[in-house]
Design a protein around this motif. Structure first.
Motif, PDB file in Angstrom:
ATOM      1  N   SER A  90       0.830  -1.210   0.000  1.00  0.00           N
ATOM      2  CA  SER A  90       0.000   0.000   0.000  1.00  0.00           C
ATOM      3  C   SER A  90       0.864   1.259   0.000  1.00  0.00           C
ATOM      4  CB  SER A  90      -0.918   0.006   1.231  1.00  0.00           C
ATOM      5  OG  SER A  90      -0.139   0.079   2.409  1.00  0.00           O
ATOM      6  N   HIS A  91       2.090   1.163   0.541  1.00  0.00           N
ATOM      7  CA  HIS A  91       2.962   2.338   0.596  1.00  0.00           C
ATOM      8  C   HIS A  91       3.638   2.592  -0.749  1.00  0.00           C
ATOM      9  CE1 HIS A  91       5.475   5.458   2.125  1.00  0.00           C
ATOM     10  NE2 HIS A  91       6.584   4.804   1.811  1.00  0.00           N
ATOM     11  N   HIS A  92       3.773   1.553  -1.551  1.00  0.00           N
ATOM     12  CA  HIS A  92       4.407   1.720  -2.863  1.00  0.00           C
ATOM     13  C   HIS A  92       3.363   1.974  -3.956  1.00  0.00           C
ATOM     14  CE1 HIS A  92       8.705   0.941  -2.042  1.00  0.00           C
ATOM     15  NE2 HIS A  92       8.242   0.273  -1.006  1.00  0.00           N
ATOM     16  N   ALA A  93       2.082   1.834  -3.611  1.00  0.00           N
ATOM     17  CA  ALA A  93       1.002   2.099  -4.575  1.00  0.00           C
ATOM     18  C   ALA A  93       0.619   3.578  -4.474  1.00  0.00           C
ATOM     19  CB  ALA A  93      -0.191   1.216  -4.253  1.00  0.00           C
TER      20      ALA A  93
ATOM     21  N   GLY B  81      -5.994   7.207   0.339  1.00  0.00           N
ATOM     22  CA  GLY B  81      -6.711   7.747   1.492  1.00  0.00           C
ATOM     23  C   GLY B  81      -5.705   8.307   2.470  1.00  0.00           C
ATOM     24  N   ARG B  82      -6.206   8.787   3.603  1.00  0.00           N
ATOM     25  CA  ARG B  82      -5.289   9.386   4.580  1.00  0.00           C
ATOM     26  C   ARG B  82      -4.334   8.342   5.153  1.00  0.00           C
ATOM     27  NH1 ARG B  82      -4.215  13.887   6.961  1.00  0.00           N
ATOM     28  NH2 ARG B  82      -5.762  14.985   5.737  1.00  0.00           N
ATOM     29  N   PHE B  83      -4.833   7.137   5.355  1.00  0.00           N
ATOM     30  CA  PHE B  83      -3.997   6.082   5.940  1.00  0.00           C
ATOM     31  C   PHE B  83      -3.733   4.979   4.928  1.00  0.00           C
ATOM     32  CE2 PHE B  83      -6.046   8.110   9.577  1.00  0.00           C
ATOM     33  CZ  PHE B  83      -4.918   8.435  10.320  1.00  0.00           C
ATOM     34  N   GLU B  84      -2.672   4.219   5.205  1.00  0.00           N
ATOM     35  CA  GLU B  84      -2.299   3.090   4.351  1.00  0.00           C
ATOM     36  C   GLU B  84      -2.262   1.849   5.233  1.00  0.00           C
ATOM     37  OE1 GLU B  84       1.748   4.196   3.485  1.00  0.00           O
ATOM     38  OE2 GLU B  84       1.110   5.821   2.179  1.00  0.00           O
TER      39      GLU B  84
ATOM     40  N   PRO C  81       9.918  13.123  -8.590  1.00  0.00           N
ATOM     41  CA  PRO C  81       9.695  13.444  -7.186  1.00  0.00           C
ATOM     42  C   PRO C  81       8.224  13.352  -6.808  1.00  0.00           C
ATOM     43  CG  PRO C  81      11.056  15.112  -8.259  1.00  0.00           C
ATOM     44  CD  PRO C  81      10.511  14.216  -9.330  1.00  0.00           C
ATOM     45  N   VAL C  82       7.302  13.462  -7.781  1.00  0.00           N
ATOM     46  CA  VAL C  82       5.857  13.381  -7.506  1.00  0.00           C
ATOM     47  C   VAL C  82       5.523  12.030  -6.878  1.00  0.00           C
ATOM     48  CG1 VAL C  82       3.611  13.225  -8.663  1.00  0.00           C
ATOM     49  CG2 VAL C  82       5.167  15.074  -9.220  1.00  0.00           C
ATOM     50  N   LEU C  83       6.332  11.040  -7.236  1.00  0.00           N
ATOM     51  CA  LEU C  83       6.148   9.692  -6.703  1.00  0.00           C
ATOM     52  C   LEU C  83       6.106   9.675  -5.176  1.00  0.00           C
ATOM     53  CD1 LEU C  83       6.155   6.987  -8.262  1.00  0.00           C
ATOM     54  CD2 LEU C  83       8.565   6.785  -7.722  1.00  0.00           C
ATOM     55  N   LEU C  84       6.824  10.611  -4.566  1.00  0.00           N
ATOM     56  CA  LEU C  84       6.937  10.606  -3.103  1.00  0.00           C
ATOM     57  C   LEU C  84       5.823  11.397  -2.430  1.00  0.00           C
ATOM     58  CD1 LEU C  84      10.765  11.216  -2.675  1.00  0.00           C
ATOM     59  CD2 LEU C  84       9.528   9.080  -2.420  1.00  0.00           C
ATOM     60  N   ASP C  85       5.093  12.197  -3.183  1.00  0.00           N
ATOM     61  CA  ASP C  85       4.130  13.115  -2.578  1.00  0.00           C
ATOM     62  C   ASP C  85       2.864  12.375  -2.152  1.00  0.00           C
ATOM     63  OD1 ASP C  85       2.525  15.148  -1.786  1.00  0.00           O
ATOM     64  OD2 ASP C  85       2.896  16.418  -3.527  1.00  0.00           O
ATOM     65  N   ARG C  86       2.704  12.176  -0.853  1.00  0.00           N
ATOM     66  CA  ARG C  86       1.517  11.499  -0.339  1.00  0.00           C
ATOM     67  C   ARG C  86       0.716  12.476   0.511  1.00  0.00           C
ATOM     68  NH1 ARG C  86       2.735   6.387  -1.822  1.00  0.00           N
ATOM     69  NH2 ARG C  86       1.084   5.292  -0.741  1.00  0.00           N
ATOM     70  N   SER C  87       0.781  13.766   0.173  1.00  0.00           N
ATOM     71  CA  SER C  87       0.091  14.801   0.940  1.00  0.00           C
ATOM     72  C   SER C  87      -1.398  14.795   0.634  1.00  0.00           C
ATOM     73  CB  SER C  87       0.668  16.174   0.597  1.00  0.00           C
ATOM     74  OG  SER C  87       0.401  16.466  -0.764  1.00  0.00           O
ATOM     75  N   ALA C  88      -2.167  15.492   1.484  1.00  0.00           N
ATOM     76  CA  ALA C  88      -3.618  15.561   1.299  1.00  0.00           C
ATOM     77  C   ALA C  88      -3.949  16.221  -0.038  1.00  0.00           C
ATOM     78  CB  ALA C  88      -4.234  16.343   2.446  1.00  0.00           C
ATOM     79  N   ALA C  89      -3.183  17.272  -0.418  1.00  0.00           N
ATOM     80  CA  ALA C  89      -3.443  17.987  -1.670  1.00  0.00           C
ATOM     81  C   ALA C  89      -3.295  17.039  -2.859  1.00  0.00           C
ATOM     82  CB  ALA C  89      -2.470  19.150  -1.812  1.00  0.00           C
ATOM     83  N   ARG C  90      -2.273  16.208  -2.801  1.00  0.00           N
ATOM     84  CA  ARG C  90      -1.999  15.273  -3.888  1.00  0.00           C
ATOM     85  C   ARG C  90      -3.120  14.230  -3.991  1.00  0.00           C
ATOM     86  NH1 ARG C  90       0.151  14.658  -8.615  1.00  0.00           N
ATOM     87  NH2 ARG C  90       0.804  12.537  -9.032  1.00  0.00           N
ATOM     88  N   ARG C  91      -3.611  13.803  -2.816  1.00  0.00           N
ATOM     89  CA  ARG C  91      -4.684  12.797  -2.808  1.00  0.00           C
ATOM     90  C   ARG C  91      -5.954  13.360  -3.418  1.00  0.00           C
ATOM     91  NH1 ARG C  91      -2.497  11.359   2.116  1.00  0.00           N
ATOM     92  NH2 ARG C  91      -3.861  12.758   3.231  1.00  0.00           N
ATOM     93  N   SER C  92      -6.317  14.613  -3.049  1.00  0.00           N
ATOM     94  CA  SER C  92      -7.575  15.153  -3.561  1.00  0.00           C
ATOM     95  C   SER C  92      -7.443  15.430  -5.053  1.00  0.00           C
ATOM     96  CB  SER C  92      -8.006  16.399  -2.786  1.00  0.00           C
ATOM     97  OG  SER C  92      -7.055  17.402  -2.934  1.00  0.00           O
TER      98      SER C  92
END
Ligand code: ZN
Ligand code: ZN
Length: 163
Positions: free
Chosen positions: A36-39, A43-46, A144-155
Motif C-alpha cells: 500500500s505504501h508503494h502504490a 486515502g489518509r492512511f495506508e 519526485p511526484v512519486l513521493l508526494d503522499r500529501s492531502a493535496a496530492r490525494r484530492s
C-alpha cells in the motif's frame, strides 16, 4: 552516563533493525501491508501504517520493563522510541509530506529524500532510512511526484478519477 550511552547505541542499532525489517519483512512476508505504501495514495492512511503500530508494542514493552524489573532498559527504551519518532518525521512528514509541517533545508535531509526516491523508483536498495549507505541500480527517471503522499496530492488524484 551508562543510560545515555545505551540509548545512543540503541538508536544507532535501530538503523540496522529497520534496514533488515524493511528489506526482509516489509519486502518479504509483510509485503501485503507494505504494498500500500508503494502504490498511489488512496486515502489518509495506508495498510502499511499497521507496521509502526506493531513496532510501538516493542517500545511500550521496553518502557514497562524499564520501570519495573529492568531499570537498565531506560536508555534503550528512550533510544528505540526516539529512533521511531525521527523515522516518522523524516519518512512520513519530510519525505512523503503526510503532514503540512515546515521542513528545514538541510543537505542531509535532501540526501535522505533522494535515497528514498530511489527505493520508491526501483523497489530495492536503499532500504535504510537515516543512513542509506547501501545503494543499488535504479530503473526509471526522476519523478519526485512519486513521493508526494500529501492531502493535496490525494484530492488532486480523486478529482481526476471523477472526471
Ligand atoms: Zn519499501
Ligand atoms: Zn516511503
Amino acid at each position: 552516563m551508562i543510560p545515555v550511552l545505551l540509548g545512543g547505541v540503541a538508536f544507532a542499532a535501530m538503523e540496522g533493525v529497520s534496514y533488515a525489517g524493511h528489506r526482509w519483512v516489509m519486502h518479504g512476508p509483510g509485503r501485503g501491508w507494505h504494498r500500500s505504501h508503494h502504490a498511489p495514495p488512496s486515502g489518509r492512511f495506508e495498510r502499511n501504517d499497521l507496521f509502526p503500530v506493531c513496532f510501538s508494542v516493542v517500545g511500550v514493552a521496553l518502557f514497562l520493563l524499564a520501570s519495573g524489573p529492568l531499570p537498565i532498559l531506560w536508555g534503550p527504551a528512550i533510544g528505540v522510541t526516539a529512533y521511531g519518532a525521527v523515522y516518522a518525521l523524516v519518512h512520513d512528514v519530510f519525505i512523503h509530506r503526510r503532514l503540512p509541517l515546515p521542513v528545514p533545508r538541510l543537505r542531509y535531509l535532501a540526501w535522505l529524500r533522494e535515497a528514498h526516491l530511489d527505493h520508491h523508483r526501483g523497489g530495492g536498495e536503499p532500504y535504510g532510512m537515516l543512513l542509506p549507505l547501501v545503494r543499488g541500480p535504479v530503473a526509471g527517471g526522476a519523478d519526485p511526484v512519486l513521493l508526494d503522499r500529501s492531502a493535496a496530492r490525494r484530492s488532486e488524484r480523486s478529482m481526476r478519477a471523477r472526471l
